[in-house]
Design a protein around this motif. Structure first.
Motif, short mmCIF file in Angstrom:
data_model
loop_
_atom_site.label_atom_id
_atom_site.label_comp_id
_atom_site.label_asym_id
_atom_site.label_seq_id
_atom_site.Cartn_x
_atom_site.Cartn_y
_atom_site.Cartn_z
N GLY A 101 119.88 -9.66 10.75
CA GLY A 101 118.35 -9.48 10.09
C GLY A 101 117.63 -10.68 10.98
N SER A 102 116.21 -10.66 10.97
CA SER A 102 115.16 -11.07 11.63
C SER A 102 115.51 -12.78 11.43
N GLY A 103 115.93 -13.01 10.32
CA GLY A 103 116.07 -14.40 10.13
C GLY A 103 117.04 -15.11 11.09
N SER A 134 120.37 -3.98 13.93
CA SER A 134 119.57 -5.39 14.22
C SER A 134 118.04 -4.83 13.71
N SER A 135 117.36 -5.92 13.43
CA SER A 135 115.92 -6.17 13.14
C SER A 135 115.49 -7.13 14.45
N GLY A 136 114.45 -7.72 14.36
CA GLY A 136 113.80 -8.59 15.39
C GLY A 136 112.79 -7.89 16.29
N ALA A 137 112.50 -6.70 16.03
CA ALA A 137 111.46 -6.08 16.78
C ALA A 137 109.91 -6.70 16.73
N VAL A 138 109.79 -7.02 15.34
CA VAL A 138 108.56 -7.47 14.86
C VAL A 138 108.49 -8.90 15.33
N ALA A 139 109.52 -9.63 15.29
CA ALA A 139 109.52 -11.05 15.82
C ALA A 139 109.33 -11.28 17.47
N ALA A 182 101.63 -15.92 13.39
CA ALA A 182 102.20 -15.56 12.18
C ALA A 182 102.56 -13.91 12.12
N ARG A 183 103.47 -13.66 11.32
CA ARG A 183 103.61 -12.16 10.90
C ARG A 183 102.25 -11.62 10.18
N PRO A 184 101.66 -10.70 10.54
CA PRO A 184 100.40 -10.19 9.82
C PRO A 184 100.92 -9.36 8.62
N ILE A 238 121.23 -0.44 16.41
CA ILE A 238 120.45 0.55 15.76
C ILE A 238 119.32 -0.28 14.90
N ASN A 239 118.10 0.26 15.02
CA ASN A 239 117.20 -0.40 14.28
C ASN A 239 116.19 0.88 13.27
N GLU A 240 115.57 0.44 12.40
CA GLU A 240 114.75 1.49 12.10
C GLU A 240 113.36 1.90 12.97
N ASN A 241 113.11 3.16 12.90
CA ASN A 241 112.01 3.38 13.82
C ASN A 241 110.75 3.08 13.16
N ASP A 242 110.24 1.85 13.33
CA ASP A 242 109.40 1.53 12.71
C ASP A 242 107.87 1.90 12.66
N THR A 243 107.75 2.95 13.70
CA THR A 243 106.44 3.51 13.86
C THR A 243 106.36 4.67 12.95
N GLU A 292 111.93 -0.34 5.65
CA GLU A 292 112.52 -1.57 6.19
C GLU A 292 111.38 -2.82 6.66
N LEU A 293 110.14 -2.27 7.15
CA LEU A 293 109.42 -3.18 7.34
C LEU A 293 108.64 -3.92 6.03
N LYS A 294 108.63 -3.04 4.95
CA LYS A 294 108.01 -3.41 3.77
C LYS A 294 109.14 -4.13 2.82
N GLY A 343 113.28 -4.11 3.31
CA GLY A 343 114.67 -4.21 3.64
C GLY A 343 115.11 -5.03 4.75
N ASP A 344 114.35 -5.20 5.66
CA ASP A 344 114.96 -5.84 6.80
C ASP A 344 116.32 -5.18 7.47
N ASN A 345 116.36 -3.65 7.14
CA ASN A 345 117.31 -3.11 7.60
C ASN A 345 118.72 -3.33 6.64
N SER A 390 112.76 -13.56 7.12
CA SER A 390 113.94 -12.88 6.61
C SER A 390 113.32 -11.98 5.52
N VAL A 391 113.09 -10.96 6.02
CA VAL A 391 112.30 -10.00 4.91
C VAL A 391 113.16 -9.24 3.80
N GLY A 392 114.34 -9.37 4.02
CA GLY A 392 115.22 -8.61 3.00
C GLY A 392 115.43 -9.51 1.77
N1 GLU Z 1 112.71 -3.02 11.85
C1 GLU Z 1 111.98 -4.24 11.96
C2 GLU Z 1 112.25 -5.22 12.71
O1 GLU Z 1 113.10 -4.61 13.59
C3 GLU Z 1 112.57 -5.00 10.43
C4 GLU Z 1 112.09 -6.22 10.27
C5 GLU Z 1 110.90 -6.74 9.64
O2 GLU Z 1 109.82 -6.20 9.06
O3 GLU Z 1 110.47 -7.87 10.41
O4 GLU Z 1 111.81 -6.03 13.08
#
Ligand code: GLU
Length: 261
Positions: free
Chosen positions: A10-12, A48-53, A63-65, A132-137, A142-144, A146-148, A202-204
């Motif tokens: 996770g992002s955390g 894996s998350s981490g794309a937003v970070a 900060a995270r918008p 593997i990540n969620e296709n956030d576009t 998961e952005l809302k 689950g954090d995957n 840590s979104v989840g």
């Molecule tokens: N798929 C997102 C990411 O990789 C989920 C995590 C998030 O919302 O920060 O960053």
């Protein structure tokens, strides 16, 4: 014998302590441990998350918008950086990585599901580490929330995995006194312990993790929640040794409400 293992980062555990940008030391350690699992004969795919970070850092944000579209934009910027980071760290151990971006909708489609499955099989068979990540576009679930977490359980089912490991910023599932619960057989008993605390990035949270665990264990896949900030839990879990909180598979279905009569 080698197991097929899905590990979720996770992002955390991937972001820096400030939650902006990727923690290179964490990536170095996690890539080394996943490589050790692969060298021991296991097939490992990383969710894996981490794309937003990563995107926050690239765009110079502090900060995270709150705005969901802004987070999608961050993820779109950050996903390439995330993959570059994995590519570099895994290359040091002789492994190629592959990017797989999924939505829950993809997994609802029979054809898409079969395509993902065969590609994943081929990659794992060729000793590549899928990331593997969620296709956030395209999807925002998961952005809302689950954090995957849920995505990792769905991937475990799709891949017919032998083990799912969710790495998080805490030791595992903790009781009301903050003590680790080493094993959970009955979800109802632990539901009251679950404080849905979330780290800054840590979104989840734990409730989302437990939901994912239930999906996996009811499909017969043993699952572990353990710390991603300390060395070793992935390797111990793969060997069946104590690591974090262990959830055994629950393949016996309880009768549906009212059907006992
Ligand atoms: N798929 C997102 C990411 O990789 C989920 C995590 C998030 O919302 O920060 O960053």
């Amino acid at each position: 014998m080698g197991k097929r293992i899905i590990v979720k980062f996770g992002s955390g555990i991937l972001a820096t302590q400030r939650g902006i940008g990727l923690d290179q030391r964490q990536f170095a350690r996690l890539a080394r441990e996943v490589s050790l699992l692969a060298k021991a004969g296991h097939e490992v795919a990383v969710v894996s998350s981490g794309a937003v970070a990563a995107g926050l850092d690239a765009l110079g944000l502090k900060a995270r918008p709150d705005d969901l579209t802004a987070r999608q934009a961050c993820a779109a910027v950050g996903q390439g950086r995330l993959m570059a980071c994995y590519t570099g760290h895994f290359a040091k151990h002789g492994y190629n990585v592959a990017q797989i971006l999924l939505t829950h909708g993809d997994l609802d489609s029979r054809i898409a599901y079969a395509n993902v499955r065969t590609t994943l099989d081929r990659l794992l068979g060729n000793g590549v580490i899928p990331i593997i990540n969620e296709n956030d576009t395209v999807a925002v679930e998961e952005l809302k929330f689950g954090d995957n977490d849920r995505l990792s359980a769905e991937v475990a089912l799709l891949a017919d995995a032998d083990l799912l490991i969710l790495l998080t910023s805490v030791e595992g599932l903790l009781d009301s006194k903050g003590k680790l619960i080493p094993r959970v057989d009955d979800f109802e008993k632990v539901a009251r312990f679950v404080r849905d605390e979330k780290g800054r990035l840590s979104v989840g949270g734990m409730a989302s993790k437990l939901h994912a665990v239930q999906i996996a264990v009811h499909a017969g896949i043993p699952t572990v929640i353990a710390s991603g900030r300390t060395a070793g839990p992935m390797l111990r879990a793969a060997e069946g040794k104590p690591a974090g909180t262990y959830f055994p598979p629950q393949t016996v279905c309880k009768p549906a409400y009212g059907s006992e009569k």
